[in-house]
Design a protein around this motif. Structure first.
Motif: not given
Length: 315
Positions: A162-167
């Motif tokens: 989902t991309g959560e936390g990737l930043d």
């Protein structure tokens, strides 16, 4: 020529020269860490000197320059030998999961202890948090993050799906040379694909029978990150055997145990049975997690067995 090893496929290597050229190369000579048997004398991350290229474009590695650090584990095939996972890294990241598959805390602790032993800063990335739907699963996630953060390790929760936390992970990795390691199936390759658009490394399926990953990364390789820094991808691990730990030093590789041990009555306390042991008291009072203490005991026992084996052989 000088270069950095960016790919290791067994006996064959690829070095990136200081001019940015990728050169296939072979090891020439015997590059061993003093006092340590290793299955791979040259590792990804090593800075090396190269001969001139031959007619086929291949060079020889003539020497390995001094390492700032390295991280190793016991070879799965040769129990007395060590395998260098990577060298000259700024951080070793263990990618773990709490479901499909579940990474054991023992595995996490063994990885962290080895990083401590070899002077490599370590961090934990919990992947696949999109699969943690139940409230108790989320509570477990928060408990694991709190445990390791309270000891002093950076711990991030992410989802490659989902991309959560990737930043936050991208920011953490910026301008570092980072080793990525973990059990097969934790989504390490998917994470790297998400961090480096267009890379498209092959990912594997999870075994429905054993809920474990199938190996897809078969050799180690270094990749540049878009925002600066590099990732060293490594094959998935089934287990993590520690190497040549002295029984008197095992506690040094668990920061919270080492801190508590300064209050032990005896300077040579093993933290197993001694009266006046501050570590046992801290475990009893839940100031040291039982899971961490259990991991300490398992490594201590392994170190004792190794010492006894060396004694029997007269080494």
């Amino acid at each position: 020529m000088k270069g950095t090893i960016i790919r290791n496929t067994g006996a064959h290597y690829v070095a990136e020269t200081t001019e940015g050229e990728e050169v296939p190369c072979l090891a020439k000579g015997n590059f061993r860490i003093k006092g340590l048997r290793t299955t791979n004398p040259v590792a990804v991350g090593d800075h090396v000197e190269l001969s001139e290229k031959g007619p086929d474009g291949t060079a020889y590695i003539t020497s390995v320059l001094p390492r700032t650090n390295y991280i190793i584990r016991r070879s799965s095939n040769l129990s007395k030998a060590a395998h260098i996972i990577a060298a000259n890294v700024d951080c070793a990241v263990l990618v773990a999961t709490l479901a499909h598959p579940t990474t054991s805390t023992t595995f996490i602790d063994r990885f962290l202890a080895s990083a401590e032993a070899y002077g490599v800063p370590a961090a934990i990335v919990i992947n696949k948090i999109d699969l943690l739907d139940e409230e108790e699963d989320r509570e477990l996630l928060e408990a694991v993050l709190y445990l390791y953060r309270s000891i002093g390790y950076p711990a991030l929760a992410v989802s490659a799906e989902t991309g959560e936390g990737l930043d936050a992970l991208r920011e953490f990795l910026r301008d570092k040379v980072t080793l990525f390691s973990g059990n097969s199936g934790v989504g390490k390759t998917s994470l790297i694909n998400a961090l480096i658009p267009g890379l498209d490394l092959r990912t594997g399926e999870i075994s429905a029978t054993h809920d474990t990953g199938m190996h897809t990364t078969t050799f180690s390789e270094m990749y540049p990150l878009p925002d600066g820094g590099r990732i060293i991808d490594t094959p998935g691990l089934r287990g993590f055997g520690v190497v040549e730990f002295d029984t008197t030093e095992v506690g040094h590789f668990f920061p919270e145990i080492f801190a508590a041990s300064t209050d032990c009555r005896f300077g040579n306390c093993t933290h197993t049975h001694e009266p006046g042991c501050a570590v046992l008291e801290a475990v009893e009072e839940n100031r040291i997690a039982q899971s961490r203490y259990t991991s300490y005991l398992s490594i201590l026992e392994e170190a004792r067995e190794g010492a006894a084996d060396k004694y029997r052989k007269g080494n």
